[in-house]
Design a protein around this motif. Structure first.
Motif, PDB file in Angstrom:
ATOM      1  N   VAL A   1       0.847  -1.118   0.065  1.00  0.00           N
ATOM      2  CA  VAL A   1      -0.149   0.009   0.089  1.00  0.00           C
ATOM      3  C   VAL A   1       0.666   1.107  -0.047  1.00  0.00           C
ATOM      4  CG1 VAL A   1      -1.807   1.308   1.346  1.00  0.00           C
ATOM      5  CG2 VAL A   1      -1.871  -1.026   1.373  1.00  0.00           C
ATOM      6  N   ALA A   2       0.842   2.148  -1.060  1.00  0.00           N
ATOM      7  CA  ALA A   2       1.528   3.278  -1.054  1.00  0.00           C
ATOM      8  C   ALA A   2       0.842   4.429  -0.618  1.00  0.00           C
ATOM      9  CB  ALA A   2       2.258   3.321  -2.539  1.00  0.00           C
ATOM     10  N   GLY A   3      -0.315   4.507  -0.237  1.00  0.00           N
ATOM     11  CA  GLY A   3      -0.949   5.598   0.078  1.00  0.00           C
ATOM     12  C   GLY A   3      -2.251   5.822  -0.421  1.00  0.00           C
ATOM     13  N   ASP A   4      -2.796   7.083  -0.278  1.00  0.00           N
ATOM     14  CA  ASP A   4      -4.113   7.303  -0.997  1.00  0.00           C
ATOM     15  C   ASP A   4      -3.949   8.252  -2.026  1.00  0.00           C
ATOM     16  OD1 ASP A   4      -7.191   6.945   0.056  1.00  0.00           O
ATOM     17  OD2 ASP A   4      -6.910   9.050  -0.696  1.00  0.00           O
ATOM     18  N   LEU A   5      -4.958   8.284  -2.895  1.00  0.00           N
ATOM     19  CA  LEU A   5      -4.790   9.265  -4.034  1.00  0.00           C
ATOM     20  C   LEU A   5      -4.585  10.639  -3.492  1.00  0.00           C
ATOM     21  CD1 LEU A   5      -5.044   9.458  -7.047  1.00  0.00           C
ATOM     22  CD2 LEU A   5      -7.584   9.220  -7.114  1.00  0.00           C
ATOM     23  N   ASP A   6      -5.522  11.011  -2.685  1.00  0.00           N
ATOM     24  CA  ASP A   6      -5.669  12.413  -2.158  1.00  0.00           C
ATOM     25  C   ASP A   6      -4.433  12.977  -1.411  1.00  0.00           C
ATOM     26  OD1 ASP A   6      -8.350  12.556  -2.972  1.00  0.00           O
ATOM     27  OD2 ASP A   6      -9.177  11.943  -1.219  1.00  0.00           O
ATOM     28  N   GLU A   7      -3.588  11.995  -1.372  1.00  0.00           N
ATOM     29  CA  GLU A   7      -2.312  12.473  -0.660  1.00  0.00           C
ATOM     30  C   GLU A   7      -1.449  13.211  -1.463  1.00  0.00           C
ATOM     31  OE1 GLU A   7      -0.452   9.113   1.208  1.00  0.00           O
ATOM     32  OE2 GLU A   7      -2.172   8.492   2.496  1.00  0.00           O
ATOM     33  N   ILE A   8      -1.397  12.971  -2.910  1.00  0.00           N
ATOM     34  CA  ILE A   8      -0.641  13.446  -4.063  1.00  0.00           C
ATOM     35  C   ILE A   8      -1.233  14.893  -4.731  1.00  0.00           C
ATOM     36  CG2 ILE A   8       0.625  12.835  -5.874  1.00  0.00           C
ATOM     37  CD1 ILE A   8       0.418  10.072  -5.127  1.00  0.00           C
ATOM     38  N   ASP A   9      -0.502  15.796  -4.615  1.00  0.00           N
ATOM     39  CA  ASP A   9      -1.142  16.931  -5.532  1.00  0.00           C
ATOM     40  C   ASP A   9      -1.160  16.626  -6.870  1.00  0.00           C
ATOM     41  OD1 ASP A   9      -1.895  18.171  -2.977  1.00  0.00           O
ATOM     42  OD2 ASP A   9       0.057  19.113  -2.812  1.00  0.00           O
ATOM     43  N   ASP A  10      -1.992  17.477  -7.905  1.00  0.00           N
ATOM     44  CA  ASP A  10      -1.465  17.213  -8.987  1.00  0.00           C
ATOM     45  C   ASP A  10      -0.336  17.753  -9.740  1.00  0.00           C
ATOM     46  OD1 ASP A  10      -4.260  16.214  -9.476  1.00  0.00           O
ATOM     47  OD2 ASP A  10      -5.127  18.089  -9.642  1.00  0.00           O
ATOM     48  N   THR A  11       0.370  16.948 -10.499  1.00  0.00           N
ATOM     49  CA  THR A  11       1.783  17.349 -11.096  1.00  0.00           C
ATOM     50  C   THR A  11       2.704  17.178 -10.180  1.00  0.00           C
ATOM     51  OG1 THR A  11       1.642  19.701 -11.009  1.00  0.00           O
ATOM     52  CG2 THR A  11       0.597  18.913 -12.882  1.00  0.00           C
ATOM     53  N   CYS A  12       2.335  16.471  -9.006  1.00  0.00           N
ATOM     54  CA  CYS A  12       3.390  16.277  -7.988  1.00  0.00           C
ATOM     55  C   CYS A  12       3.422  14.530  -7.812  1.00  0.00           C
ATOM     56  CB  CYS A  12       2.923  17.006  -6.419  1.00  0.00           C
ATOM     57  SG  CYS A  12       2.889  18.789  -6.711  1.00  0.00           S
ATOM     58  N   ALA A  13       4.574  14.406  -6.813  1.00  0.00           N
ATOM     59  CA  ALA A  13       4.777  13.062  -6.488  1.00  0.00           C
ATOM     60  C   ALA A  13       4.829  12.609  -4.948  1.00  0.00           C
ATOM     61  CB  ALA A  13       6.151  12.593  -7.042  1.00  0.00           C
ATOM     62  N   LYS A  14       4.555  11.520  -4.598  1.00  0.00           N
ATOM     63  CA  LYS A  14       4.844  10.708  -3.413  1.00  0.00           C
ATOM     64  C   LYS A  14       5.869   9.939  -3.598  1.00  0.00           C
ATOM     65  CE  LYS A  14       2.821   8.387   0.355  1.00  0.00           C
ATOM     66  NZ  LYS A  14       1.822   7.934   1.065  1.00  0.00           N
ATOM     67  N   VAL A  15       7.039  10.012  -2.697  1.00  0.00           N
ATOM     68  CA  VAL A  15       7.968   9.289  -2.786  1.00  0.00           C
ATOM     69  C   VAL A  15       7.862   7.984  -1.410  1.00  0.00           C
ATOM     70  CG1 VAL A  15      10.561   9.060  -2.657  1.00  0.00           C
ATOM     71  CG2 VAL A  15       9.549  10.848  -3.608  1.00  0.00           C
TER      72      VAL A  15
END
Length: 355
Positions: A241-255
């Protein structure tokens, strides 16, 4: 106007949406006030002020019914989504129509009272201990206050200021307003001379609102069970599980850091998700901190670019980086921790949501 908040931008969709609302409301009021009285079988014509009072009151009730039906209808059929996008405009207009109804009530029944009309409204009937003759005005006042609060806080400024959880919880009071309106009507207008048409409309409204929410609730419960089963199956296969969709802003990344300190950057862009290694092939720059342009990520260190779908640098450059597979279960992002060979194409996961 601060630098953080911009004025409302009226695009074509909003203008058309509001124009249709205004035309529909105006047409309903015209038919109710000018056309419908000609078909009434009464010995004495209804006074114009009472007719307008009923017209605006019934209009507000029907508008509130439609507002509460839009959400479940949009979940059942995506073709109703255009009605959902500017539903706040619908709510603000409903509050205005309800206010006009209240003004007619005060002007007709309490304007010539020897006491202040607001005091007279609250003190003329205090028989709270009985059902018949219950002061139904209290329910109307409560509903009107809620509608005013929701209309006043409908702007995105309040969404940002209060935060999404508080703002959402506040606007869930629309259901309390609807319940108050139904009680206001049931203990008020429906207690007078029999009006089978209006009684049927109120009953149909309650059935429609409660029925649609029940059906969509059952549907979403089944979907949630399916999503939990699918997620559990993928986790058993080694997906993380890498996280929730809402955790990532548009045109950004979650590492995401995997075992062995391997870092993966999951990008959200153009209604899609893609995952690549966080390490640039040039000098190990942090790609997750870069900027997405035309489907490519630009390394913040030296400007090297890679296509997010396959990890390849645009021609004529030949650099390649590892890509990863993703799955989206509901709003939960799952990542296959096994890196694919550099330059391997992976179809982006589409989630919609592009404005």
């Amino acid at each position: 106007m601060s630098v953080q908040y911009m004025p409302v931008i009226w695009n074509r969709n909003k203008i058309v949406y509001d124009a249709v609302l205004l035309i529909a409301v105006a047409l309903y009021l015209f038919l109710y006030i000018r056309v419908a009285p000609a078909f009434e079988d009464v010995t004495r014509p209804i006074d114009g002020a009472i007719l307008r009072m009923r017209a605006f009151g019934s209009c507000a009730f029907l508008m509130l019914t439609v507002i509460l039906c839009i959400g479940p209808l949009a979940r059942l059929d995506r073709r109703f989504l255009p009605l959902l996008y500017n539903r706040r405009h619908f709510g603000v207009m409903t509050a205005g129509i309800a206010a006009v109804h209240a003004n007619y009530v005060l002007g007709w029944y309490f304007n010539f009272s020897p006491t202040d009309r607001y005091v007279a409204l609250l003190s003329s009937n205090t028989n709270y201990g009985q059902l018949l003759g219950f002061p139904f005005e209290a329910f109307g006042i409560a509903a009107l206050i809620i509608l005013f609060v929701l209309a006043a806080t409908s702007h995105d400024f309040w969404l940002s200021f209060l935060g999404a959880p508080i703002w959402k919880a506040l606007h869930m009071f629309i259901y309390a307003a609807y319940a108050f309106v139904v009680l206001h009507v049931a203990l008020g207008a429906l207690q007078g001379p029999g009006d089978p048409i209006f009684t049927a409309i109120v009953a149909a409204s309650v059935v429609a609102v409660s029925g649609l929410h029940f059906v969509t609730g059952r549907m979403e419960a089944r979907r949630d069970r399916g999503e939990r089963t699918a997620q559990a199956s993928l986790e058993e296969q080694g997906w993380v599980v890498a996280g929730d969709l809402d955790e990532i802003d548009d045109t950004c990344a979650k590492v995401v850091t995997l075992s062995g300190d391997e870092r993966v950057a999951i990008f959200k862009y153009d209604g899609k998700l893609s995952a690549i290694t966080n390490v640039c092939a040039h000098q190990n720059g942090p790609l997750g901190e870069g900027k997405v342009l035309w489907g490519c990520i630009t390394c913040p260190w030296h400007g090297y670019q890679y296509n997010l779908a396959d990890g390849r640098a645009p021609a004529p450059f030949t650099e390649k980086i590892a890509t990863y597979r993703l799955k989206l279960i509901g709003s939960t992002i799952l990542l296959d921790p096994n890196a694919l060979p550099p330059g391997t194409h992976v179809d982006p996961v589409e989630f919609g949501g592009v404005a």
